[in-house]
Design a protein around this motif. Structure first.
Motif, PDB file in Angstrom:
ATOM      1  N   HIS A  68      16.481 -95.321 -51.106  1.00 50.20           N
ATOM      2  CA  HIS A  68      15.916 -94.719 -52.311  1.00 50.20           C
ATOM      3  C   HIS A  68      16.812 -93.542 -52.689  1.00 50.20           C
ATOM      4  O   HIS A  68      16.649 -92.444 -52.178  1.00 50.20           O
ATOM      5  CB  HIS A  68      14.475 -94.253 -52.058  1.00 50.20           C
ATOM      6  N   LYS A  69      17.750 -93.808 -53.583  1.00 49.92           N
ATOM      7  CA  LYS A  69      18.758 -92.806 -53.938  1.00 49.92           C
ATOM      8  C   LYS A  69      18.155 -91.694 -54.803  1.00 49.92           C
ATOM      9  O   LYS A  69      17.555 -91.969 -55.837  1.00 49.92           O
ATOM     10  CB  LYS A  69      19.906 -93.465 -54.703  1.00 49.92           C
ATOM     11  N   PRO A  70      18.358 -90.437 -54.392  1.00 47.86           N
ATOM     12  CA  PRO A  70      17.929 -89.323 -55.240  1.00 47.86           C
ATOM     13  C   PRO A  70      18.968 -89.065 -56.344  1.00 47.86           C
ATOM     14  O   PRO A  70      20.086 -89.579 -56.309  1.00 47.86           O
ATOM     15  CB  PRO A  70      17.895 -88.128 -54.267  1.00 47.86           C
ATOM     16  N   LEU A  71      18.589 -88.247 -57.299  1.00 53.46           N
ATOM     17  CA  LEU A  71      19.555 -87.770 -58.278  1.00 53.46           C
ATOM     18  C   LEU A  71      20.601 -86.900 -57.585  1.00 53.46           C
ATOM     19  O   LEU A  71      20.371 -86.350 -56.502  1.00 53.46           O
ATOM     20  CB  LEU A  71      18.844 -86.953 -59.357  1.00 53.46           C
ATOM     21  N   ASP A  72      21.767 -86.772 -58.210  1.00 53.68           N
ATOM     22  CA  ASP A  72      22.846 -85.876 -57.769  1.00 53.68           C
ATOM     23  C   ASP A  72      23.561 -86.345 -56.513  1.00 53.68           C
ATOM     24  O   ASP A  72      24.320 -85.573 -55.911  1.00 53.68           O
ATOM     25  CB  ASP A  72      22.341 -84.435 -57.573  1.00 53.68           C
ATOM     26  N   ARG A 108      25.552 -90.588 -60.579  1.00 52.86           N
ATOM     27  CA  ARG A 108      24.949 -89.339 -60.101  1.00 52.86           C
ATOM     28  C   ARG A 108      23.608 -89.047 -60.783  1.00 52.86           C
ATOM     29  O   ARG A 108      22.683 -88.504 -60.171  1.00 52.86           O
ATOM     30  CB  ARG A 108      25.929 -88.188 -60.365  1.00 52.86           C
ATOM     31  N   ASP A 109      23.496 -89.401 -62.062  1.00 52.73           N
ATOM     32  CA  ASP A 109      22.315 -89.077 -62.847  1.00 52.73           C
ATOM     33  C   ASP A 109      21.266 -90.181 -62.847  1.00 52.73           C
ATOM     34  O   ASP A 109      20.326 -90.147 -63.652  1.00 52.73           O
ATOM     35  CB  ASP A 109      22.722 -88.772 -64.289  1.00 52.73           C
ATOM     36  N   THR A 110      21.424 -91.173 -61.968  1.00 51.09           N
ATOM     37  CA  THR A 110      20.470 -92.276 -61.862  1.00 51.09           C
ATOM     38  C   THR A 110      19.897 -92.326 -60.456  1.00 51.09           C
ATOM     39  O   THR A 110      20.636 -92.266 -59.477  1.00 51.09           O
ATOM     40  CB  THR A 110      21.138 -93.620 -62.192  1.00 51.09           C
ATOM     41  N   SER A 111      18.588 -92.435 -60.368  1.00 56.32           N
ATOM     42  CA  SER A 111      17.923 -92.535 -59.075  1.00 56.32           C
ATOM     43  C   SER A 111      17.458 -93.969 -58.852  1.00 56.32           C
ATOM     44  O   SER A 111      17.547 -94.819 -59.732  1.00 56.32           O
ATOM     45  CB  SER A 111      16.717 -91.587 -59.031  1.00 56.32           C
ATOM     46  N   HIS A 207      16.017 -94.696 -63.736  1.00 58.67           N
ATOM     47  CA  HIS A 207      15.598 -94.980 -62.358  1.00 58.67           C
ATOM     48  C   HIS A 207      15.560 -96.489 -62.163  1.00 58.67           C
ATOM     49  O   HIS A 207      14.943 -97.210 -62.970  1.00 58.67           O
ATOM     50  CB  HIS A 207      14.212 -94.376 -62.108  1.00 58.67           C
ATOM     51  N   VAL A 221      11.842 -90.933 -51.584  1.00 60.04           N
ATOM     52  CA  VAL A 221      13.129 -90.475 -52.114  1.00 60.04           C
ATOM     53  C   VAL A 221      13.989 -89.931 -50.974  1.00 60.04           C
ATOM     54  O   VAL A 221      13.539 -89.126 -50.158  1.00 60.04           O
ATOM     55  CB  VAL A 221      12.925 -89.375 -53.174  1.00 60.04           C
ATOM     56  N   GLY A 222      15.234 -90.412 -50.904  1.00 60.44           N
ATOM     57  CA  GLY A 222      16.155 -89.974 -49.863  1.00 60.44           C
ATOM     58  C   GLY A 222      16.011 -90.696 -48.551  1.00 60.44           C
ATOM     59  O   GLY A 222      16.781 -90.453 -47.619  1.00 60.44           O
TER      60      GLY A 222
END
Length: 232
Positions: A68-72, A108-111, A207, A221-222
């Motif tokens: 689950h990829k976070p932003l940034d 980077r700007d997509t979760s 997302h 997330v993460g």
């Protein structure tokens, strides 16, 4: 039964250390084969027969996980680009051979949902245009959506700047004035943002909630969750 491999090579390929470090683990009595403490690191073994510190080898036939990829966070190992998704994964995975990589990328700007694997055949299967894997995105835009977009996106005529072929038909569901759900069967560079931009809408948040058969259910997330790669 898996194919037989040298014990030290097997441990090294799964990230348990260099071959010398694997030999040290054997010498220290930390490795058993069929319930018996291994005495030699060059013995040929089947992965399912090996325990390290009493635990089975992790993903011995190939690793596949949902992240689950976070932003940034970026999907690269390059220095200087900021935090990478690999910082969120177990350090041992970075030492596996072949290397663990993401299936496609999220910027980077997509979760959202990423698959990570060390199986090249799985990367090819899910990124090949012939595979037609459904990917679902939750989209937020800066101004109210127009119902006509549903038909436009489904038409297979949407052209992206700098490209010669239109996008494949895509399914758009309008959730409310500023939110939509888009299902794609392809994965062009920044495709979702570019599709909306081509019609005059700016995406302000993006997302990915589903990739093929996989969703982010129970993955915070993460965080990541290991999947069964056996039958794939």
């Amino acid at each position: 039964m898996s194919k037989l491999r040298r014990l030290d090579q097997l441990l090294g390929s799964l990230g348990y250390g260099t071959r010398r470090e694997a030999q040290g683990m054997v010498a220290d009595g930390l490795v058993t084969v069929k319930g018996v403490v291994a005495e030699r690191a060059d013995v040929r073994v089947a992965s399912e027969d090996v325990l390290v510190k009493g635990q089975p080898l992790e993903a011995a036939e190939g690793l596949l996980a949902i992240l689950h990829k976070p932003l940034d966070f970026v999907c690269t190992r390059s220095d200087g680009e900021g935090a990478t998704i690999y910082e969120l994964l177990p350090a041992q995975w970075s030492d596996r051979k072949p290397a663990v990589t993401s299936v496609g990328r999220l910027d980077r700007d997509t979760s959202g949902l990423l698959l990570v694997t060390d199986r090249g055949d799985l990367v090819q299967r899910w990124t090949s245009p012939k595979s037609e894997v459904e990917k679902v995105y939750e989209v937020t835009v800066e101004k109210p959506l127009d119902a006509s977009l549903v038909e436009v996106f489904a038409s297979g005529t949407v052209m992206l700047r700098g490209e010669e072929k239109p996008c494949l038909p895509a399914q758009l569901e309008l959730v409310d004035d500023l939110h939509a759900r888009l299902t794609l069967m392809e994965g062009r560079y920044h495709q979702v943002r570019r599709m909306f931009a081509s019609q005059g809408w700016k995406v302000t948040a993006l997302h990915r909630s589903r990739f093929g058969e996989y969703s982010l259910e129970d993955v915070a997330v993460g965080e990541w969750r290991l999947l069964d790669v056996g039958a794939r």
